[in-house]
Scaffold this motif. Structure first.
Motif, PDB file in Angstrom:
ATOM      1  N   VAL A  39       1.682   1.892  -8.778  1.00 54.74           N
ATOM      2  CA  VAL A  39       1.793   1.520  -7.367  1.00 54.74           C
ATOM      3  C   VAL A  39       0.410   1.646  -6.765  1.00 54.74           C
ATOM      4  CG1 VAL A  39       2.791   2.056  -5.123  1.00 54.74           C
ATOM      5  CG2 VAL A  39       4.194   2.272  -7.187  1.00 54.74           C
ATOM      6  N   LEU A  40      -0.084   0.558  -6.216  1.00 55.73           N
ATOM      7  CA  LEU A  40      -1.408   0.550  -5.632  1.00 55.73           C
ATOM      8  C   LEU A  40      -1.395   1.331  -4.322  1.00 55.73           C
ATOM      9  CD1 LEU A  40      -4.140  -0.756  -6.375  1.00 55.73           C
ATOM     10  CD2 LEU A  40      -3.483  -2.707  -4.943  1.00 55.73           C
ATOM     11  N   GLY A  41      -2.410   2.172  -4.137  1.00 59.59           N
ATOM     12  CA  GLY A  41      -2.494   2.955  -2.909  1.00 59.59           C
ATOM     13  C   GLY A  41      -3.927   3.141  -2.474  1.00 59.59           C
ATOM     14  N   SER A  42      -4.179   2.998  -1.180  1.00 60.61           N
ATOM     15  CA  SER A  42      -5.535   3.171  -0.661  1.00 60.61           C
ATOM     16  C   SER A  42      -5.861   4.630  -0.380  1.00 60.61           C
ATOM     17  CB  SER A  42      -5.711   2.361   0.623  1.00 60.61           C
ATOM     18  OG  SER A  42      -4.861   2.866   1.647  1.00 60.61           O
ATOM     19  N   ASP A  43      -4.820   5.468  -0.206  1.00 62.25           N
ATOM     20  CA  ASP A  43      -5.035   6.858   0.203  1.00 62.25           C
ATOM     21  C   ASP A  43      -5.814   6.891   1.521  1.00 62.25           C
ATOM     22  OD1 ASP A  43      -4.974   9.616   0.156  1.00 62.25           O
ATOM     23  OD2 ASP A  43      -5.842   9.814  -1.846  1.00 62.25           O
ATOM     24  N   ASP A  69       0.873  -1.172   0.000  1.00 59.94           N
ATOM     25  CA  ASP A  69       0.000   0.000   0.000  1.00 59.94           C
ATOM     26  C   ASP A  69       0.911   1.223   0.000  1.00 59.94           C
ATOM     27  OD1 ASP A  69      -1.834   2.069   0.427  1.00 59.94           O
ATOM     28  OD2 ASP A  69      -3.156   0.805   1.631  1.00 59.94           O
ATOM     29  N   GLY A  70       0.933   1.919  -1.131  1.00 57.12           N
ATOM     30  CA  GLY A  70       1.890   2.988  -1.343  1.00 57.12           C
ATOM     31  C   GLY A  70       1.375   4.390  -1.119  1.00 57.12           C
ATOM     32  N   HIS A  71       0.192   4.519  -0.495  1.00 57.10           N
ATOM     33  CA  HIS A  71      -0.362   5.869  -0.278  1.00 57.10           C
ATOM     34  C   HIS A  71      -1.167   5.855   1.015  1.00 57.10           C
ATOM     35  CE1 HIS A  71      -2.209   9.630  -2.428  1.00 57.10           C
ATOM     36  NE2 HIS A  71      -2.168   9.805  -1.113  1.00 57.10           N
ATOM     37  N   ILE A 105       3.055   9.883  -9.731  1.00 54.25           N
ATOM     38  CA  ILE A 105       2.069  10.960  -9.728  1.00 54.25           C
ATOM     39  C   ILE A 105       0.803  10.467  -9.025  1.00 54.25           C
ATOM     40  CG2 ILE A 105       0.777  12.592 -11.148  1.00 54.25           C
ATOM     41  CD1 ILE A 105       3.904  12.793 -11.258  1.00 54.25           C
ATOM     42  N   GLY A 106       0.325  11.246  -8.078  1.00 55.48           N
ATOM     43  CA  GLY A 106      -0.841  10.859  -7.297  1.00 55.48           C
ATOM     44  C   GLY A 106      -2.150  11.133  -8.016  1.00 55.48           C
ATOM     45  N   HIS A 107      -3.121  10.252  -7.789  1.00 54.48           N
ATOM     46  CA  HIS A 107      -4.493  10.369  -8.324  1.00 54.48           C
ATOM     47  C   HIS A 107      -4.571  11.311  -9.531  1.00 54.48           C
ATOM     48  CE1 HIS A 107      -4.324  13.790  -5.579  1.00 54.48           C
ATOM     49  NE2 HIS A 107      -4.463  13.024  -4.522  1.00 54.48           N
ATOM     50  N   ILE A 108      -4.082  10.825 -10.648  1.00 57.62           N
ATOM     51  CA  ILE A 108      -3.895  11.630 -11.857  1.00 57.62           C
ATOM     52  C   ILE A 108      -5.182  12.278 -12.352  1.00 57.62           C
ATOM     53  CG2 ILE A 108      -4.152   9.594 -13.318  1.00 57.62           C
ATOM     54  CD1 ILE A 108      -2.250  10.809 -15.304  1.00 57.62           C
ATOM     55  N   ARG A 167       9.350  11.322 -18.482  1.00 52.75           N
ATOM     56  CA  ARG A 167      10.046  11.696 -17.244  1.00 52.75           C
ATOM     57  C   ARG A 167      10.383  10.493 -16.385  1.00 52.75           C
ATOM     58  NH1 ARG A 167      11.883  14.317 -14.898  1.00 52.75           N
ATOM     59  NH2 ARG A 167      10.954  15.979 -13.679  1.00 52.75           N
ATOM     60  N   GLY A 168       9.839   9.327 -16.714  1.00 56.36           N
ATOM     61  CA  GLY A 168      10.165   8.115 -15.973  1.00 56.36           C
ATOM     62  C   GLY A 168       9.412   7.941 -14.674  1.00 56.36           C
ATOM     63  N   PHE A 169       8.296   8.635 -14.521  1.00 53.66           N
ATOM     64  CA  PHE A 169       7.495   8.507 -13.315  1.00 53.66           C
ATOM     65  C   PHE A 169       6.471   7.377 -13.451  1.00 53.66           C
ATOM     66  CE2 PHE A 169       8.331  13.247 -12.800  1.00 53.66           C
ATOM     67  CZ  PHE A 169       9.272  13.071 -11.797  1.00 53.66           C
ATOM     68  N   GLY A 170       5.990   6.904 -12.308  1.00 51.55           N
ATOM     69  CA  GLY A 170       4.904   5.955 -12.270  1.00 51.55           C
ATOM     70  C   GLY A 170       3.601   6.641 -11.913  1.00 51.55           C
ATOM     71  N   LEU A 171       2.559   5.822 -11.734  1.00 49.17           N
ATOM     72  CA  LEU A 171       1.249   6.334 -11.363  1.00 49.17           C
ATOM     73  C   LEU A 171       0.766   5.667 -10.080  1.00 49.17           C
ATOM     74  CD1 LEU A 171      -0.890   6.519 -14.639  1.00 49.17           C
ATOM     75  CD2 LEU A 171       0.079   8.418 -13.329  1.00 49.17           C
ATOM     76  N   ASP A 172       0.120   6.466  -9.266  1.00 48.83           N
ATOM     77  CA  ASP A 172      -0.592   6.032  -8.076  1.00 48.83           C
ATOM     78  C   ASP A 172      -1.951   5.490  -8.523  1.00 48.83           C
ATOM     79  OD1 ASP A 172      -1.652   6.119  -5.348  1.00 48.83           O
ATOM     80  OD2 ASP A 172      -2.458   8.113  -5.782  1.00 48.83           O
ATOM     81  N   LEU A 173      -2.132   4.168  -8.458  1.00 48.54           N
ATOM     82  CA  LEU A 173      -3.430   3.560  -8.745  1.00 48.54           C
ATOM     83  C   LEU A 173      -4.205   3.584  -7.440  1.00 48.54           C
ATOM     84  CD1 LEU A 173      -5.368   2.199 -10.665  1.00 48.54           C
ATOM     85  CD2 LEU A 173      -4.245   0.026 -10.199  1.00 48.54           C
ATOM     86  N   ASN A 174      -5.085   4.569  -7.317  1.00 49.47           N
ATOM     87  CA  ASN A 174      -5.591   5.031  -6.041  1.00 49.47           C
ATOM     88  C   ASN A 174      -7.041   4.579  -5.846  1.00 49.47           C
ATOM     89  OD1 ASN A 174      -6.843   6.905  -4.146  1.00 49.47           O
ATOM     90  ND2 ASN A 174      -4.938   8.074  -4.254  1.00 49.47           N
ATOM     91  N   THR A 175      -7.264   3.738  -4.844  1.00 50.24           N
ATOM     92  CA  THR A 175      -8.587   3.161  -4.648  1.00 50.24           C
ATOM     93  C   THR A 175      -9.546   4.056  -3.871  1.00 50.24           C
ATOM     94  OG1 THR A 175      -7.913   1.990  -2.630  1.00 50.24           O
ATOM     95  CG2 THR A 175      -7.671   0.814  -4.731  1.00 50.24           C
TER      96      THR A 175
END
Length: 270
Positions: free
Chosen positions: A245-249, A7-9, A175-178, A209-217
């Motif tokens: 990266v999966l994140g629950s926030d 859980d990354g967020h 990048i968080g919750h795009i 830029r080589g960034f990932g995404l916050d897959l935010n539930t």
């Protein structure tokens, strides 16, 4: 592949708009779910000249709280060596305050394990307006720019422009919750195809830029949204090689890991 044991967020009791749930409560929830990696990403303090535009002025932790937050997460790491606990921040992209944000937070960068760059405000006619504070404030934003789709276009365009700055200096890796404005999408009629050009440009910029995404539930828990943030851009992002990266926030301990099973069953892009 997405790591469903991470859980990354995660937020903490240091969040002014969160809860008083202890860090240990988050850890116990993770242990119960079999989640092995936790990244605490508390809202970073704002630079001194930035004035929080939300009515409650509670978008981020105070400067005074930052050392206490860092110390608390470091102590948690020592207390639970069986878990991969990471010290992070959720850093706001503040149009017009990019250089101040970088210089203000850079002294803490060496202590961080990773960070998320998120956009919670949108610049409209020289005024920063909150995107996700409430349905009412969001509707003000929609009326100011003309439509829900125009909010999406401007949100994507602003973030793409903001990625020109060297956020790696703050350990930003995703990048968080795009697509945060979809928090209120059920209150409007819109078609994602009408913002496709801006979406694609942003995703291409993120990939470059080589960034990932916050897959935010968190969006699954919002009644006016009903879906995970980034799920609608996931297929295009995956084709560009952008990792997730999966994140629950989570702002309360019970929400840690929330929605992960749903994503595991429904995410056809995996």
């Amino acid at each position: 592949m997405i790591d469903f044991t991470r859980d990354g967020h995660l937020h903490t009791p240091f969040c002014p708009h969160g809860s008083s749930d202890s860090l240990e409560a988050y850890v116990n929830r993770a242990l119960g779910l079999g989640i092995k990696t936790l990244t605490f990403t508390e809202h970073a303090p704002f630079p001194a000249r930035f004035l929080d535009p939300t009515p409650d002025k509670d978008s981020a932790m105070s400067v005074e709280s930052l050392p206490l937050y860092i110390e608390a997460i470091q102590k948690l790491k020592r207390s639970y060596p069986e878990l991969d606990i990471r010290l992070g921040l959720e850093i706001d992209y503040l149009p017009g305050c990019e250089s101040e944000t970088l210089s203000f937070l850079e002294p803490y960068a060496d202590i961080l394990d990773e960070a998320i760059l998120s956009q919670h405000f949108l610049l409209v006619d020289g005024e920063l307006l909150p995107v996700d504070f409430s349905a009412e404030s969001f509707d003000t934003l929609v009326r100011r720019v003309g439509s829900f789709e125009e909010v999406m276009r401007r949100y994507y365009t602003a973030l793409a422009a903001g990625l020109a700055f060297p956020w790696e200096r703050l350990k930003v890796d995703r990048i968080g919750h795009i697509d945060l404005p979809i928090k209120y999408q059920h209150n409007y009629t819109w078609d994602r195809s009408n913002v496709q050009a801006e979406q694609t440009r942003l995703l291409q910029t993120i990939a470059t830029r080589g960034f990932g995404l916050d897959l935010n539930t968190a969006g699954l828990r919002k009644p006016d949204c009903g879906q995970a943030y980034a799920i609608d851009v996931a297929t295009e992002a995956a084709a560009l090689g952008i990792p997730f990266v999966l994140g629950s926030d989570a702002h309360v301990a019970i929400d840690l890991g929330a929605g992960f099973e749903f994503i595991q069953k429904k995410a056809t892009f995996l």
